[in-house]
Design an enzyme around this catalytic site. Sequence first.
Site, short mmCIF file in Angstrom:
data_model
loop_
_atom_site.label_atom_id
_atom_site.label_comp_id
_atom_site.label_asym_id
_atom_site.label_seq_id
_atom_site.Cartn_x
_atom_site.Cartn_y
_atom_site.Cartn_z
N SER A 68 0.78 -1.30 0.16
CA SER A 68 0.12 -0.06 0.09
C SER A 68 0.88 1.24 0.16
O SER A 68 1.94 1.42 0.48
CB SER A 68 -0.90 0.10 1.31
N ASP A 69 0.24 2.26 -0.68
CA ASP A 69 1.03 3.49 -0.69
C ASP A 69 0.00 4.97 -0.64
O ASP A 69 -0.75 4.73 -1.17
CB ASP A 69 1.85 3.73 -1.79
#
Length: 190
Positions: A68-69
């Site tokens: 995730s970012d």
Amino acid sequence: MKPFILASGSPRRKELLEQANISFTVQTSDIDETIDPVLSPEQFVQSLALQKAEAVFNSNQDAVVLGSDTVVVLEGQILGKPADRDHAKEMLTALSGKQHSVITGVAILSSEQQKTFFVETRVQFWELSNAEIERYLETNEPFDKAGAYGIQGFGATLVREIAGDYFAVVGLPLALTVRELSHFGITPNI
């Protein structure tokens, strides 16, 4: 059930998955997070999430891996993590009194399938005085966060309102992620 690995060192993402009663281990990857100006913010966060997941999946192909970012986007410009105190102050000054987007990308990988998605949440800041910005900088909270603030900490005092998924602003759109993980056989332990 396959082992589940969170490909992120973020304590906030770890806490959110724990909140959802999901069993997992953490394994971080070291990827280049340089902003690619060719990609839209939505494409960029999904690309980074996928790169993080792939880096961990390459040595754990029997697992389900989540990367995730999160980025903050103000007037079309991506605000990543501040380089230093002056950069953090510059970001917070720019965000003062304005609405911005927080976009979180998620990638889930297994040997059978792959899913990437993003969630965008609109955040409106209060008009901030220089003293308020300085006080927030003194907390040391802004320095490892996109856009130089964390909504789950003292940074909540900067936020006037949000429209969208609060947890995506924290770092992981929890309800949607749990639903997507179920397609990979990963479910809460209840």
